[in-house]
Each structure stands twice: as structure tokens, then as C-alpha cells.
Design a protein around this motif. Sequence first.
Motif, short mmCIF file in Angstrom:
data_model
loop_
_atom_site.label_atom_id
_atom_site.label_comp_id
_atom_site.label_asym_id
_atom_site.label_seq_id
_atom_site.Cartn_x
_atom_site.Cartn_y
_atom_site.Cartn_z
N GLY A 12 -0.36 7.42 -12.74
CA GLY A 12 0.63 7.36 -11.66
C GLY A 12 0.42 6.08 -10.89
N CYS A 13 1.28 5.89 -9.92
CA CYS A 13 1.10 4.78 -9.00
C CYS A 13 1.37 5.27 -7.61
N ILE A 14 0.89 4.57 -6.63
CA ILE A 14 0.83 5.19 -5.33
C ILE A 14 1.71 4.52 -4.32
N LEU A 493 -6.67 12.45 -3.08
CA LEU A 493 -5.96 11.83 -4.19
C LEU A 493 -4.60 12.50 -4.37
N TYR A 494 -3.54 11.70 -4.33
CA TYR A 494 -2.18 12.20 -4.57
C TYR A 494 -1.59 11.44 -5.75
N VAL A 495 -1.07 12.18 -6.74
CA VAL A 495 -0.46 11.58 -7.92
C VAL A 495 0.89 12.23 -8.15
N SER A 533 6.36 6.54 -11.06
CA SER A 533 5.08 7.16 -10.72
C SER A 533 4.48 6.50 -9.49
N VAL A 535 0.66 6.79 -6.97
CA VAL A 535 -0.66 7.37 -6.74
C VAL A 535 -1.27 6.75 -5.50
N TYR A 537 -5.04 6.96 -3.07
CA TYR A 537 -6.40 7.50 -2.95
C TYR A 537 -7.01 7.06 -1.63
N TRP A 553 -3.32 2.22 -2.97
CA TRP A 553 -2.08 2.86 -3.40
C TRP A 553 -1.33 1.95 -4.37
#
Length: 688
Positions: A12-14, A493-495, A533, A535, A537, A553
Motif C-alpha cells: 500500500g501507500c500512505i 500502521l494503516y494500509v 493504495s 499506507v 506508519y 506515509w
Amino acid sequence: MKSLFTALILIGCIAPIAAQTGIPQDSSKTLQLVEVKAYGQNRQLKEAGMAVSLITPTQLERYNNMNLLPAVNATPGVRMEERSPGSYRLNIRGSSLRSPFGVRNVKVYWNGIPFTDPGGSTYLNQFSFYNIRSIEIVRGPASSLYGAGTGGALLLSSRPEDFKAGADVQYTGGSYGLFNLNAQVRLGNAERNNIISYTRQSGDGYRDHTEFRRDIASWESNIGISEKQSLQTSVIYGDLYYQTPGGLTQKEFLANPRAARPAAGAFPSADGAQAAIRQQTFLAGITHNYAFSDAFRNTTTIYGAFSQIKNPTFRNYEKRSEPHFGGRSVFTYNKQLNNAALNVLFGGEAQRGFFNTKTFRNKGGRPDSVQTDDDINNWLYSAFLQAELQLKHNWVIQAGVSVNQSSISIQRLSSPNLPEQKRTYSSEWAPRIAISKKLIPQLLIYASVSKGFSPPTSQEVLPSTTEINTRLSAEHGVNYEAGVKSNWLNNSLYVEVNAFHYQLQNAIVQRRDASGADYFENAGSTKQEGIESQVRYNFLPRSAGFISNLQAWGSHTWYFFKYKNFKQVNTDLSGKQLPGVAPHTIAAGIDLNTKPGLYANITWFYSDRTALNDANSEYAASYQLTGFRAGWRKAFTSKISTDLYTGFDNLFNAEYSLGNDINAAGGRYYNTAPGRNFFAGLAIKYSW
């Protein structure tokens, strides 16, 4: 490079999802509290079963405080461009086909007021940075609730979540004559309050002939009448002037990227034509909220607006007068069942416009002889119904549908013998079905099917060629989507990853004739597939040391956009890549906050090479951008706080075009973006 892209898709990407204002907060806590309101969901972002991006004050304030562009471009699936200072384009999921400027096929609301006019245009450049506090971006067709728009919806809000009486003064200065001043006063309390704001922005611009100036004044109020009802008002006036330098050929771009368009043949240079836009817009809206009971509520908004545009160009001088009014009413009903909860939302929206467009011969930036004089009447309405059922075992099913109709009529006053040209776009049904399931507390999956439509705008039916084209049909298509949202390591962490498949019929495509004038045509069908995507952190979710917050992120957009069935005269363009859409874009950053208030934000952006025409014979090169902001936020007392900051945009001086003119005649594709530039500012906030 391909392995890097694959890795980014897998992890993913944030995009920053924590909400913070002023003094740094506990980001792991705010992550849980972020709430999405699109589609009436009113639930945390990580639990919203749809492709939606939320841009909070934290994300907006990590750049130069001049405009929304860098924060918007940090989100997956969304692209905002600036052809010259003050000239913005916005598209969701890549479709720049019909956007010579402004916003197309995206419905925009400001504080619940329809900001997209009944002619289909949205003047985003009439907002300053300080008129927006948060942005929700619905990616993909949103017609089931928000009417016309195959790209999605943009929900803008200027209201703070927690009202505090006080006053703010903020100033930013920088390269190329940058000047940005905002003053705001907040009076009253949480129940009854007023917010008055004024912004002045100006600059010389990076290119020749790119001077700009923008003055924005706004007033907002909230009146709690009783426990059952309240009133909100939103009033904004904008006065904008900016010069338009015009597109460059590749040869001109490489020789001198800062140059304005030179004279060519019978057409003058940008400076000789005094090419510019003077735009004034006034909008006033009032919203009434009423609770019939704890379960049944209504929100009704009515508004009136007026825009006036003067636009000397290379080929003519255009004057537009665009008064319009409208409203939107939404009823909500909530019912708790035995093992489920039912939420029903229904209502309608209507808009009416009475526009006039005159074109003159351009004589050195002044109107000369009249060429055309057109009265344009347009209206649209939408009625919608949506039901959501929350079942046990964390299932959520949402189904909605809208019925929509619009009409445009044009009477050419300069040709009295020409009959009125009229087109009614027949009733469009736009359904949407979405389902989501929380497999475990940390993991949500969702899927949806939705139909979108978008009739041509007034400026597409009557483009700058001045030829009336009521033959232009509405575009429409069906979107299939699935995604996953996950939240791990105690919210550190969020994905999020989602994939979609969209087929657009009767796609409206921009063309340019030899003089540079825009016109539009239906271009058959397109096949648009992609993976978006993000993500994020948080390295220090509960830090008690010197560093209070450290986050990384990123976001990644991976698109496969092709013409599916499109012939231009005798040329078959089926299978060609859609111009204006980069197959890959990546944004990433690091945010650092300390206990004493020192902070730093680093941003990196990459755009893949992009086709510039339907034939895919020419491409804009890929480019990378690096930005930096550092500062010191300090609360001296409980009432006074400051933010002193400085930074750079395009730190490594990349040469690129931000807002290419697609299918431009003569190969004039390039609108050069600023090179390395510096900014610095100070904000002083006082509360009482």
C-alpha cells in the motif's frame, strides 16, 4: 522500477490520516477519531466501505499555505494541476480528456452548498487556502447521491470542528513575488458564532506573463435556535485576476521554459493579446437543520450565486455573466431493529442558471466588435434515495439510486434569425450498491457497483470556437470496485488498497483547433482500470521523549486507461493510452514533531511519463519533485500561539509541465511549472 511498483502495491501507500491542528496531538488517537461523512456514513475512515480520501488540516498545513494542490496530489487517484498561478484543473481517477481548465465531471460542495454551477463548471480558484479546513474526496461515480459526475465528488468544509473565539493573522512570502496574507476573527461561542475572514494573495509568477492577484472575503455563522434546530450561513466573495501565458511547443519549452507563448502567424503573443482572466464570484447560502425526533432529521440548503468573467485570449475577448440559484434537501431516518440498524436517506437537489456569454474581437486586451452574443438557460434536478443496513457479524449493506434530468437552451442574440438551440438530457437512473464486512477488528473488506453520468457543461456545448454543439451527448458508465482497509499494531500502521474497473461510454474529449480554441466531441468508449493504495506508519505512537511524533506515509496510483472503441475520422485509436493520465504516480513523506514545538515535513512526488495526444505520438517526460517545510509551533500561553516556518518547493529544480494542454494544435502542450522556490511565513493565533 517495476519491482518497486509491485512492492508499493503489496504494502500500500500512505496518506496522512491523523487530524491535528496547531500543537501536535497523539496521532494514534486522532487516527481512530477521523470520521467520513460521504454517503451519509458518519463513521471512521478505516470503517467506511468505499474509496474515499480525507484531507485534514494537518495535511493542508504541511506545505506552503498557498493552495490545496500539494495536499490533494498526495492522495491516490486524484490529480490537481496549475497551468499558471490561479488557473487550476482537478480530475479524479485520471480523466483529463475534457478539462482544458477548471473542473469537469466532478460534483463539488462547500459547507453542503452545491458549488458546481448548473452549467457544470466549478471555479475552485475562487477559494483561498484559508477557506478550506477539510476535504473529502469520493473516488469513482457518485451520481447515486450527488448527481452528475462520472469522476466522483468533492466535499469541502471551512468550519472548524471545535469553535474557539479569537483572531488569527498569517503571512507567507517567497520567491517570484509571493505574497499571502490572511486575517480571521471568530466571535461568539459554540452555539452562536460568526467567522469573518479576508485573504490577499499575489505574485509575479515563474513564467513571463503570469502575474496574479486574488482577494477573498468570507463570512460564516452558526445559530443554535433550539435543541431541535439550527441555522448556518456561508457567504464568500472572490475577486481574481491572473495572466495566461499560453502553451509552448516542446522546442520552445526546452529553449526557454519560462517564456510565454510567442506570436504565431495571424495570432498575437500572450503579451500582445494581454491574455488574462478577471473573475469575480459571489455566493451566499443558508442551511437549516431540524430534528423532528431523535430518529428523523432534515437538512435543507438554499443558495444564490453570481460569477462574472472577462477573458481576453489569442483569438477573441470573452465576457460571461453567470447568475444561478438552487438548493438541496436531505432527510435522514434511523431505526434500531432487533439485530440490525437501518439508516434511510432521501431528498432532492435542483439548480437553475441564467447565463450570458459575449465574444468580441480582441484588440490588445480590450473588447472590440461583437462576434457573438448568447443567452444560455440551464437547469437540472436530482431526486435520490439510499438505505443502509448494519447487520450483526459486522456486515454493512448500502444501496442507493438517483434520477436526474438536465436541460440547456441557447439563444444567439447576435443572429436573430437563428432559432433557439435546445437539448434536454433525458432522465438518468444512477444506482449504487455497496457491501462491506469487518473480518476481524483490524481488517475491513468492501465491494461496490455504481453507475455515473455527466452531461456536457455549458462551456462544452458553447466552447471557445463559439460554435453551438447541442449534438454533444452525456457520458456515462458503470464502475466495479473492491478494496481492503486494515489497521495494525495498535493503530500505528494503516494500509488501504482498492482496485476498480470502469467502462465509460460516449466519453467527452477535448480538442483544440489551429488557433488554440477548445471544442469537444464524444469519443466512443474507454476502459479504465486501476489500483490505488496508501499506507501510513506512526513510529512513536506513545512517545514521552523529545520527539513527540514521527510518521512516514505514501500513496501510489497505478492506472491502465485505454480507448476501447474510438475512431477519429479514418484513424482507429482503439487500444491507445488515454492522454493526460500518468500510468504511475507516487507520493511519500515523513512528518516529525517534537515536544518543544519544532517540526519538519519532507515530501517526495513522482509522475510517470504521460501521453499528450490521442495518437500517443508525443509524451511528457516523467519527473520527480521534493519539497520541505520546517518550523516552530509554540503556545506561549493558553491564549496565544505562533507558527514560524520556512521551506522549499521543487528543491532540485526539476523542469516539468503541470497541466499539459491535451491534443493541442501545433504541439503546444507545455505549461511550465515553477522551478526551485522558497517560502517563509508566520502565523499568530489568539483565543479568548
